[in-house]
Design an enzyme around this catalytic site. Sequence first.
Site, mmCIF file in Angstrom:
data_model
loop_
_atom_site.group_PDB
_atom_site.id
_atom_site.type_symbol
_atom_site.label_atom_id
_atom_site.label_comp_id
_atom_site.label_asym_id
_atom_site.label_seq_id
_atom_site.Cartn_x
_atom_site.Cartn_y
_atom_site.Cartn_z
ATOM 1 C CG ASP A 445 89.112 35.974 30.616
ATOM 2 O OD1 ASP A 445 88.291 36.874 30.821
ATOM 3 O OD2 ASP A 445 88.803 34.814 30.300
ATOM 4 C CD GLU A 486 86.930 38.689 34.258
ATOM 5 O OE1 GLU A 486 85.806 39.027 33.876
ATOM 6 O OE2 GLU A 486 87.526 37.675 33.838
#
Length: 848
Positions: A445, A486
């Site tokens: 993330d 990401e």
Amino acid sequence: MAVLSGWQAQALPLRFRVDMRQQTVSPSGVHVAGTFQNEAGYPADWNPATTALTDIDNDGVYELTLNVPAGTYLYKFVNGNSWAGAEIVSTDCGFDDGGGNVNRQLVLGGSALSLPVVAFGGCNTQVRFAVNMRGQTIPRAGVNVMGNFQTLAGYNANWNPTAIPMADANGDGIYEVQVSLPAFGRFQYKFVNGNALPAAETVPTACGTADANGVLNRVLDATTAVNAPPAVCFGTCTPCGASPTNYTTHWWNDAVFYEVFVRSFYDSNGDGRGDFAGLTQKLDYLNDGNPSTSTDLGVTALWLMPMMESPSYHGYDVTNYKATEPDYGTMAEFEAFLAAAHSRGIKVIVDLVLNHSSSQHPWFTQSASSVTSPYRDWFVWSATNPGFLGPLGQQVWHPRNGSFYYGIFWSGMPDLNWSNPGLKAAMWDATRFWLDKGVDGYRLDAVKFLDEDGRVLENTPETFRLLEEFHDTVKSVNPNAFTVGEAWSNTASVVPYVLNNRLDVCFEFDLATSIINALRLGNPAGLRNQLNLVEQSYPKLQYATFLTNHDQNRVMGEFSGNMARMKQAAALYLTMPGVPFLYYGEEVGMLGAGVDEDKRKPMQWTAGSQAGFTTATPWRAVNSNYPQFNVATMQADPASLLNHYKQLIRLRTTHEVLRKGYFLPATSSNAAVLSYARVFGSEAVVMVSNFGSSAVTAPAVSLAVSSLPAGSYRVTDLYSGQAAGTVTLDAQGGFSNFAATLPALAANETWMLRLESLVTAVTPAAAQSMALQLYPNPAANRVQLELGPAAALTSQLRVYDIQGRLLHTAPVTGRRHTLDTSKWANGTYFVRVQSGTAVTVQRLVVAQ
């Protein structure tokens, strides 16, 4: 500047020298500018006025020595202190930045470098080394080259295995480096898989020359301005340059991923929250492990959103990196789920939150308790508020106990301080923990925010170095583990994250946006451009495709419930190159917009109470469209969105060309039609998709060039199974104005036209032994062609661009020929050589 693996912390002496005896030196002096300046302590890179050279002994040679970390740097000399006096560097010894500006390049490894004297605007002799390392395990120290040319090139000693690192900038397995020498000569060298003498290759007798000690080495004759020995396989005499039609793929290139929010998937115990046991019960829906059945969705890998202990519903603020979220179940239940998934052939990756922890994590509560806490430096603290804001204008400094801590997303998620060795060791330990449990990799993330540098909060060199350590940690436990990041940015900013052994792939946000926008506008022009950009930018196939995810409005709402557009979007991203990711419920048309909780609502299983998700009150109310848009209802409808997804996934899994085929743009006679091809080996699939609002009768499609052999091909629409006629491929592997014998292409319909040769391909022995090699490939300024022993004395060379335009033709005498590609645009080209009756075609990528 690209920092080199293995040498990140070292600052080494770097000496620039330029001969100005043929120049009238400016009163402002002589300077050097480049990507090294910031690392050397100057305010900014590419400043032509701050980095002055001096001629202390008045010999006309201006010099400067400074200290910089190991890395690859671009630079050029300036006569004066403004760009008006910058030297013009030849492509013989320079590298085009893509905008027509050519700069010099240097590689600084594990020792000091005193660059050879070079005339202002001139070139020394260039040697380009290349080695194919496919099949080798590459250590963090990387691949190096050493030899008896090193002191001449300005390094501290000959046969130093640490001084000249090589790089695989495009992920094709070919490691390369260019070295400048002040003189011609015959030199010995060898490659090193690492940076220590025991890791040096053993050169076979067939291509080795003994040195004074009887050790066999490779030999090169540097007799021209540019010398480029062919790429060889490590430890062999075999020339083996890059072959873009035979690039490396991995298990994730064969996979279709399914993103799951465990809390919303299926509640097994009636508490209103999804759990591991519920996910296990629904595995047969995802993939029952039996390839002969057609009732399952067919996905072959799962991404679980955060499933570690956390006080929040979303799980991105972790309180224990080695525990499961209690709402989801015990560690034993997670392990049972993992075993059940693996038994069905389903890989499982999990979210790993490296950027921050929860403010309730014991590490942080102890850190905040006292400035003398041993955990104080595990987070980022300031005695006063530094005052700057985040990239979205948000507050990033938060008060606590008289001090301020840094948390880029929220006060409840303080950023970890990756400069602290203890914190880093603890996080790498947690990384190994889940891999030891058997997970198949990680989704990272907010990867671009991992390690800030002062007020530079994203995409920092420190983040890239950290990801290289992460790569080594993961691969040391499981070399086949998969990592996806990401980095929510434009394509150019994302690409560095998948280079230099950082992450395996990243999500391609710009491509997802382009798909949705093109369908909304009914115009594929923007998507066509983005596909071409993606093709040119990433290592082959190494990026992740998707439509929307848990942070975005669901795609069904983006299309205002238009089912035809939903089906078309699925047909596009599930047939494009890359690794596809499907967000749970997308396949049944779930809605979700606004606050994040509403983008992550419970899965819609049936038309019954609470959408069949739970027998209790769900943690979040189900969508209002669940009575019509649910698994049970759609399974019973052959024309449903769910069955459309099943068919597409099954076709991708069945046909290797849809998983591993390279991308080629095709054209159509109708502006509303997007067409592209996937080619792998002797097979191709040509996609034809109508973005318009009305049907198109017999749209003519053209493919300019490919690596397919000429001849007649049977055409079949894979999706419907209908015969679609035959097409004849020309000598360039292309065709013009082919119209499939199918009914009109309806609005938002997509054809998947498979081309199968009607003639059993038997490659003549002469063509096989022609063995065309191109190196380097990708190429920058020049590319060397080498033909096998069966080539005739004179062959005919033709080069086509990706649109099929003939760009270059030339006779080839003998087995070697050099092409000057310095003025070619970046992109894909096809090199065709005919020798007698034998024809061979190779793809060439030019990346200046």
